[in-house]
Structure formats: C-alpha cells, structure tokens
Design a protein around this motif. Structure first.
Motif, PDB file in Angstrom:
ATOM      1  N   UNK A 194       1.552 -52.506  -7.389  1.00  0.00           N
ATOM      2  CA  UNK A 194       2.815 -52.950  -7.457  1.00  0.00           C
ATOM      3  C   UNK A 194       3.160 -52.699  -9.313  1.00  0.00           C
ATOM      4  N   UNK A 195       2.022 -53.070 -10.160  1.00  0.00           N
ATOM      5  CA  UNK A 195       1.820 -53.150 -11.172  1.00  0.00           C
ATOM      6  C   UNK A 195       2.824 -51.221 -11.765  1.00  0.00           C
ATOM      7  N   UNK A 196       1.955 -50.553 -11.361  1.00  0.00           N
ATOM      8  CA  UNK A 196       1.772 -49.199 -11.078  1.00  0.00           C
ATOM      9  C   UNK A 196       3.798 -48.681 -10.906  1.00  0.00           C
ATOM     10  N   UNK A 197       3.814 -49.066  -9.415  1.00  0.00           N
ATOM     11  CA  UNK A 197       4.838 -49.278  -9.071  1.00  0.00           C
ATOM     12  C   UNK A 197       6.649 -49.313 -10.072  1.00  0.00           C
ATOM     13  N   UNK A 198       6.040 -50.705 -10.600  1.00  0.00           N
ATOM     14  CA  UNK A 198       6.901 -51.290 -11.508  1.00  0.00           C
ATOM     15  C   UNK A 198       7.015 -50.603 -12.859  1.00  0.00           C
ATOM     16  N   UNK A 199       5.300 -50.135 -13.845  1.00  0.00           N
ATOM     17  CA  UNK A 199       5.921 -49.126 -14.388  1.00  0.00           C
ATOM     18  C   UNK A 199       6.672 -47.748 -14.381  1.00  0.00           C
ATOM     19  N   UNK A 200       6.509 -47.461 -12.967  1.00  0.00           N
ATOM     20  CA  UNK A 200       7.320 -45.971 -12.998  1.00  0.00           C
ATOM     21  C   UNK A 200       8.742 -46.991 -12.485  1.00  0.00           C
TER      22      UNK A 200
ATOM     23  N   UNK B   1       8.556 -59.585  -9.644  1.00  0.00           N
ATOM     24  CA  UNK B   1       8.481 -58.700 -10.158  1.00  0.00           C
ATOM     25  C   UNK B   1       9.268 -57.422 -10.058  1.00  0.00           C
ATOM     26  N   UNK B   2      10.208 -57.297  -9.272  1.00  0.00           N
ATOM     27  CA  UNK B   2      11.435 -56.576  -8.363  1.00  0.00           C
ATOM     28  C   UNK B   2      12.618 -56.962  -9.081  1.00  0.00           C
ATOM     29  N   UNK B   3      12.302 -58.464  -9.914  1.00  0.00           N
ATOM     30  CA  UNK B   3      13.652 -58.811  -9.217  1.00  0.00           C
ATOM     31  C   UNK B   3      14.681 -57.861  -9.957  1.00  0.00           C
TER      32      UNK B   3
ATOM     33  N   UNK C 261       4.973 -60.601 -14.036  1.00  0.00           N
ATOM     34  CA  UNK C 261       3.966 -59.846 -14.498  1.00  0.00           C
ATOM     35  C   UNK C 261       2.493 -59.989 -14.064  1.00  0.00           C
ATOM     36  N   UNK C 262       2.174 -61.266 -15.246  1.00  0.00           N
ATOM     37  CA  UNK C 262       1.300 -61.775 -14.769  1.00  0.00           C
ATOM     38  C   UNK C 262       0.448 -63.090 -13.983  1.00  0.00           C
TER      39      UNK C 262
END
Length: 181
Positions: free
Chosen positions: A159-165, A131-133, A143-144
């Motif tokens: 992790x999702x919040x960090x990804x969104x940012x 998800x951080x690739x 993501x799912x």
C-alpha cells in the motif's frame, strides 16, 4: 452512527477529569461547519478522553463514532479525525503488553489499551482506504496507521509503495502528532 451516541452508557465511564458524560457532545461537535466549535471539540477530546496519550474506556467507546466521521466525506476536518484515531491507536500499541494489568481512573482494572489495540487492528482496512483518499490531508494522516494496524507487513509495504507511486514519488505531508496536554 452519530445518532447512536445515546445508546452508550457514557456516565459509567471516566476520563482524565471525571465522568465521561460529556464525550457524546464532543464527538457531535467534531462534525458541524463551525470551525471554532470543532477546534474546541478536538481540544477537549485530547485533554480529557486522550489526556497525555492515555486511553480510557470512553476513548475506546468513541472509536466507532470516529471511524464513522472519518469515513463520511461530508465531515469537515476528516484529516484531524483520522489523526486522532491514529494517535489513540499508536498509544495503545506502544503501551500494549500482553498479560499486563492496567487500572483506570476509578481504580478498577482496565483492558482499554489492549482492547483498543485489537479494535484498531481489526479496522486496519479503513486506514488503507484513508491512505487512498482524494484529500491529501486525510492520506497524510493515515499513512502512519498502515504499519501500526495492518498485521500483514507485506500488505502495508504494498500500500505504501502504491501510494508513493500515485503521489509521484512524494508522500503526502502527515498531520503532526498532537501535543500532549
């Protein structure tokens, strides 16, 4: 890791169309530069070892090799590999019923779904990495998996919040769920 394929007794396992002795070549064919060969390998995997969402012992036995392919930046179509793993894992989690008895194509009792769900949860951190690739397609495919395979819901949300940012408020496009054959 892909060289260890011969250490698995594939012929003792089955898939939708019989003995799974063709699975190792299919896994190998997910990695070469030839896109046609890779397409055929993915199609064959979805139609035999993951037929209509089913999970067979050979499907589970192939997961360590899929994790190795997904983790290797030199693998073409890594996003497709991650999407395949997520599809396999999603099906096992959706079908998982503790204490239920399932039977494989040979009529023998099978714990493939339960075992695969446990394996996927045990490798949840790999999906955090995906998800951080650097490749947005890999991120989108992973993501799912965060909600499915991370047992710590708070960690998944973080992790999702960090990804969104990191994505500037837009999540990467996810790989579409593959059609069921």
């Amino acid at each position: 890791m892909i060289n260890d394929l011969e250490g698995v007794d594939w012929a003792s396992m089955g898939h939708a169309y019989g003995p799974a002795d063709d699975v190792p070549q299919g896994l190998r064919d997910m990695a070469p530069p030839d896109p046609g060969l890779r397409d055929k390998a993915f199609d064959n995997c979805y139609s035999a070892a993951h037929h209509q969402g089913d999970v067979y012992p050979c499907t589970m036995a192939g997961l360590p090799f899929l994790f190795a392919l997904a983790g290797d930046p030199a693998t073409p179509d890594r996003a497709r590999v991650v999407a395949l793993m997520v599809s396999i894992g999603r099906e096992t989690v959706e079908r998982e019923e503790p204490g239920s008895i399932r039977f494989g194509p040979d009529g023998e009792e099978s714990t493939a779904c339960e075992d695969t769900a446990a394996l996927m949860r045990g490798r949840g951190e790999a999906f955090v990495d995906h998800a951080r690739d650097a490749d947005s397609r890999v991120r989108g495919a992973a993501i799912g998996a965060l909600g499915l395979f991370l047992d710590d819901a708070e960690r998944a949300v973080t992790v999702l919040r960090d990804r969104l940012e990191a994505e500037g408020g837009m999540m990467p496009a996810t790989c579409p769920r593959p059609p069921r054959n």
